[in-house]
Motif scaffolding. Structure first.
Motif, mmCIF file in Angstrom:
data_model
loop_
_atom_site.group_PDB
_atom_site.id
_atom_site.type_symbol
_atom_site.label_atom_id
_atom_site.label_comp_id
_atom_site.label_asym_id
_atom_site.label_seq_id
_atom_site.Cartn_x
_atom_site.Cartn_y
_atom_site.Cartn_z
ATOM 1 N N VAL A 8 0.844 -1.206 0.000
ATOM 2 C CA VAL A 8 0.000 0.000 0.000
ATOM 3 C C VAL A 8 0.877 1.254 0.000
ATOM 4 O O VAL A 8 0.598 2.226 -0.709
ATOM 5 C CB VAL A 8 -0.966 -0.002 1.211
ATOM 6 N N SER A 24 -4.981 -8.838 -4.099
ATOM 7 C CA SER A 24 -6.170 -8.046 -3.790
ATOM 8 C C SER A 24 -5.863 -6.544 -3.858
ATOM 9 O O SER A 24 -6.654 -5.758 -4.368
ATOM 10 C CB SER A 24 -6.659 -8.453 -2.396
ATOM 11 N N ILE A 25 -4.695 -6.154 -3.365
ATOM 12 C CA ILE A 25 -4.349 -4.729 -3.329
ATOM 13 C C ILE A 25 -4.138 -4.151 -4.738
ATOM 14 O O ILE A 25 -4.516 -3.018 -5.007
ATOM 15 C CB ILE A 25 -3.091 -4.510 -2.452
ATOM 16 N N PHE A 26 -3.564 -4.964 -5.615
ATOM 17 C CA PHE A 26 -3.279 -4.437 -6.947
ATOM 18 C C PHE A 26 -4.285 -4.875 -8.010
ATOM 19 O O PHE A 26 -4.157 -4.512 -9.169
ATOM 20 C CB PHE A 26 -1.856 -4.837 -7.381
ATOM 21 N N GLY A 27 -5.266 -5.635 -7.568
ATOM 22 C CA GLY A 27 -6.278 -6.108 -8.518
ATOM 23 C C GLY A 27 -5.697 -7.084 -9.532
ATOM 24 O O GLY A 27 -6.085 -7.079 -10.691
#
Lengths: 591, 309
Positions: B147, B249-252
């Motif tokens: 993040v 999940s954070i970067f798709g």
């Protein structure tokens, strides 16, 4: 030694260089597309949106889809017989039906379809609707929302129960297994009140309870389960139907052009859509990012035009994007379900004590950062009062003035009612109270709020039990709880969509509330043709709920979002699918 | 050698059977069912269970699964309608592997070299620097690095896009974030191993024989110090290349990682079995390759089932 140092330095440089290279090849995340400008009308050319679906749509088959993510895409790619206008009204000629007539007894609707085409150029016919609706009802399709169709169409119940051997739905012998059952089912499907008069005329016979309720039936038709599908395409792809962008055809304002599973989805304007001239957006790019920090970062970097704003980002957005913040009510109503098969929850006084033992306003302020509406009644305020125009909220206009439930806790009265309930149930001490919720920190805070409030205002201890989502649902269904936190959203724009949950054998009546008076009123509401009388019955039900508490209303959800100022014409709704893209466009994106 | 390979292969097949069986039993033992929509009506639940054969006795489902598996069919996802598990793995794995391999290369190259440099410069600034990085890498979770990296390089500096778009530039930050923790582990291990080896008598002997520093370090020290790290490589490779749910999940990233977690969370039985099996096969193959590589690194190790006298 020197060589080793150089080696280390070289790799440090490589790491940094890779980032720099990446920056160069990116072309800038906020760069403008070539040829971007504005049309004379002020609409950008091209006009497009970059949005976050949040997750992969589990199904883009209209009859199998059940969730809001899928509905958001389906609402753009398909069109039912009717379509709500930006004000939420359903007018003749708004969808695939150019016009319709209703028989005098209010039971038969004759829809005349317009000259509309599917995305592959073939005409949209009455059979596409008849096939889709029967497909939804057919138990072999196992559509989760089949009841949204079969309970309202004449003969629908016979279809749903054709393979049911013992007359009770929900048993293992309900599947259509032998030729005899299948023949019975086919016969029921043939006799159902859906008739294709000709290619452009569809005659539908509804159940008695809809006889005078045009508004309710038309509202149902906007729901994705009622969208048409093409028989030849469904049969061509079988189980794979709609599992990829090119495995379906579309009749809505947009077509699904690309679908990279788990990553992105592109909608493009459908040139074959009957009202294509109204559609201003050239395309919509969706990403599927569930992580809040990630989609907030993406919005900040200009990679998203709209984002949800979770509570923890509220202050940051109020500071940095005050003019981009907005809210809307999504129809979600949340409540505490008390297990009434157990003592003392079977006693209405115990339920009343719970309803008075927590502070709804504090809940909104402390847990939702002020974004929410304390539920002083049950039916969500987004629901229109029966017989009135959209915007006339049933709750706000007719129920709120009655002040049925307090926004503040009333500890004295709560304690008194609690003691009376214990006494009446012959309980000398307070039993262990299990408050079951999902795992995760957010839910934990929510459960702890009630734990603290009930301790302080009622003097009882709650034992918090956090379990995975799936287990919570199973416990909810099988009654393994004392208190559980649950919610409901509307399927159609009528108070009944909330009120019929709590009838004695209701499939979602997890607290097992049962009151003959309640059942009688719901039945009356279902069969009452006069909208004015429907309002009166619904108000009676709200009064009964506040007194008898089949569940304890807590709050009505409000969703906060941020939207770039150049996004225009987007319509958000609480019922069916949202947002509505048909009238959306961008103006001045490059500025 | 042939006998050893045959034994290993047999062991792999037995392990696969055991993993499938245990996973099958466990996933049916956990509470909840795959169709967990709170709005699902009981009568529809029965129909859906029937449609996917979940009302059949467990042994029947088990045999059916094996029958399909032997035909190369991992079944269809119960949550993502119309998607076959074979396809989900086939599409998700390359994305995860791409980020994983980059992360692994980054961690290996930078981590091992930093470990070596730190050991050779014990108690001097390169050593302190390496240790600070190692401590940070171990103590700061990868999602924080992810993040923060996303915010710094994508939002503030605008060097790269925030979200994955399938192009190389969007894989850089996730790879660095994923490699960060691994790098820290490797720096610490390599440093410790190097220090241990550098104190051995044979290093002194080698120096006394007049070998250059370069020869001592590369031919004797590094080669011996790296062996325990190679042992780690099997699970490490399997772990990063098959994806991590947090980073994806954070970067798709449409990778395989999220399926591991989501499938269990959603009780998507075919996906649970499919991803577990895929991961397991990947793990045992990676371990096998690591075992094979021992002999190359250290000629004293021979791939036999018995020590030679």
């Amino acid at each position: 030694m020197n060589r080793t140092r150089k080696w280390f330095a070289l790799f440090s440089i490589l790491v940094v260089a890779s980032l720099v290279l990446a920056a160069c090849s990116n072309g800038g995340t906020t760069s403008q597309q070539p040829g971007q400008g504005q049309q004379a009308s002020g609409v950008d050319s091209p006009s497009y949106l970059k949005l976050n679906l949040g997750d992969e749509p589990p199904s883009l088959d209209p009859q199998l889809a059940t969730d809001s993510v899928s509905f958001e895409v389906l609402g753009a790619a398909y069109e039912g017989l009717v379509r709500r206008d930006p004000n939420g009204e359903i007018k003749q000629g708004s969808g695939m039906a150019e016009s319709w007539e209703v028989s005098e007894d209010g039971l038969t609707y004759t829809f005349h379809l317009r000259d509309a085409k599917w995305s592959d150029g073939k005409p949209v016919t009455a059979n596409d609707f008849a096939y889709a609706w029967k497909r939804a009802m057919d138990p072999r399709t196992a559509s989760q929302y089949s009841y949204m169709v079969y309970r309202w169409i004449k003969g629908g119940h016979e279809v749903a129960t054709a393979c049911d051997n013992d007359g009770e739905l929900g048993n293992e012998d309900d599947a259509c297994e032998n030729d005899q059952e299948i023949a019975k089912l086919e016969e029921a499907l043939d006799n159902v009140g859906i008739e294709v008069v000709d290619e452009k005329t569809l005659k539908v016979t509804v159940t008695e309870n809809l006889s005078q309720n045009q508004g309710l039936f038309l509202s149902l038709l906007t729901f994705p389960t009622w969208y048409p599908v093409r028989q030849d395409i469904v049969e061509q792809f079988g189980d794979q139907f709609a599992s990829d962008a090119d495995k379906a055809v579309y009749n809505g304002p947009f077509v699904i052009k690309e679908w990279e599973h788990g990553n992105s989805l592109r909608l493009e304007k459908n040139p074959n859509y009957w009202d294509a001239q109204t559609v201003k957006l050239d395309y919509i790019d969706f990403v599927m990012v569930p992580d809040a920090a990630a989609y907030i970062n993406a919005y900040e970097a200009g990679e998203l035009d709209i984002t949800g704003v979770p509570g923890e980002y509220k202050e940051q957005f109020e500071r940095d994007h005050a003019n981009e913040l907005g809210t809307y009510e999504d129809g979600g109503t949340f409540y505490l379900v008390l297990n009434q098969t157990k003592k003392p929850w079977n006693n209405p006084k115990a339920r009343q004590a719970i309803a008075l033992a927590f502070d709804r306003e504090t809940y909104i302020q402390a847990l939702l950062k002020g974004i929410g509406i304390p539920a002083t009644s049950y039916v969500n305020p987004v629901i229109t009062a029966p017989g009135e125009e959209p915007g006339n909220s049933f709750a706000k206009k007719y129920v709120d003035p009655l002040k049925l439930l307090p926004t503040k806790a009333d500890p004295e009265r709560a304690k008194q009612l609690w003691q009376e309930a214990l006494q009446e149930e012959g309980l000398t001490e307070v039993p262990t109270i299990e408050f079951v919720g999902d795992d995760g920190d957010v839910v934990k805070t929510r459960l702890e709020f009630f734990q603290q409030q009930f301790k302080q205002n009622l003097g009882i201890d709650l034992q918090i039990v956090q379990v995975p989502f799936q287990e919570r649902l199973e416990r909810q269904r099988t009654g393994k709880f004392d208190i559980i936190f649950a919610g409901w959203g509307p399927d159609y724009d009528h108070p009944l969509t909330y009120l019929d949950l709590w009838v004695c054998n209701g499939p979602y009546n997890d607290g097992k509330y049962c009151n003959a008076e309640y059942d009688r009123l719901v039945e009356q509401l279902q069969n009452e043709p006069d909208p004015e009388k429907q309002r009166e019955i619904a108000i009676e039900l709200e009064k009964l709920i506040a007194k008898d508490l089949p569940m304890v209303p807590v709050y009505h959800r409000v969703v906060q979002y941020a939207q770039r100022p150049f996004v225009k014409g987007l319509v958000r709704r609480a019922v069916g699918y949202s947002p509505e893209f048909k009238w959306a466009y961008t103006q001045g994106r490059q500025q | 050698m042939r006998r050893y390979l045959l034994q290993r292969l047999l062991l792999m097949l037995v392990s696969i059977w055991a993993v499938v069986t245990v996973t099958f039993i466990l996933m049916h033992a956990i509470p909840g069912n795959p169709f967990s929509d709170p709005r699902l009506r009981p009568e529809i639940l029965v129909l859906m269970m029937e449609k996917y054969g979940l009302n059949d006795p467990l042994w029947e489902q088990y045999l059916r699964y094996w029958n399909n598996l032997l035909h190369g069919d991992l079944g269809v996802s119960l949550k993502n309608i119309g998607q076959s598990v074979n396809r989900m793995i086939a599409e998700g794995f390359p994305e995860s592997a791409w980020v994983g391999i980059q992360a692994l290369l980054f961690a290996l190259v930078v981590g091992l070299s930093m470990g070596i440099v730190a050991a050779l410069n014990r108690n001097r600034w390169p050593d302190y620097l390496a240790m600070v990085i190692a401590v940070l890498g171990v103590s700061v979770p990868s999602f924080v690095i992810a993040v923060f990296g996303q915010w710094l390089f994508a939002v503030k500096l605008n060097w790269v896009p925030v979200l994955w778009n399938g192009r190389w530039e969007t894989s850089v930050i996730p790879s660095l974030a994923l490699g960060g923790t691994m790098l820290a582990t490797l720096v610490r291990m390599m440093r410790t191993q190097m220090l241990d080896v550098l104190n051995q008598d044979y290093i002194n002997t080698a120096r006394a024989k007049g070998l250059s520093q370069r020869e001592v370090v590369w031919r004797h020290a590094v080669r011996n110090a790296i062996l325990p790290i190679v042992t780690l490589l099997g699970p490490l490779v399997a772990g990063v290349i098959t994806g991590t749910v947090v980073i994806e999940s954070i970067f798709g990233i449409p990778g395989l990682g999220k399926y591991y977690v989501e499938s269990v969370y959603e009780r998507d039985y075919p996906l649970i079995l499919g991803t577990t099996l895929f991961y397991f096969i990947f793990l045992i193959v990676a371990n096998f390759l690591v075992d094979m590589s021992y002999g190359l690194i250290d000629p004293r190790i021979r791939l036999t089932n018995r020590a030679r006298g």
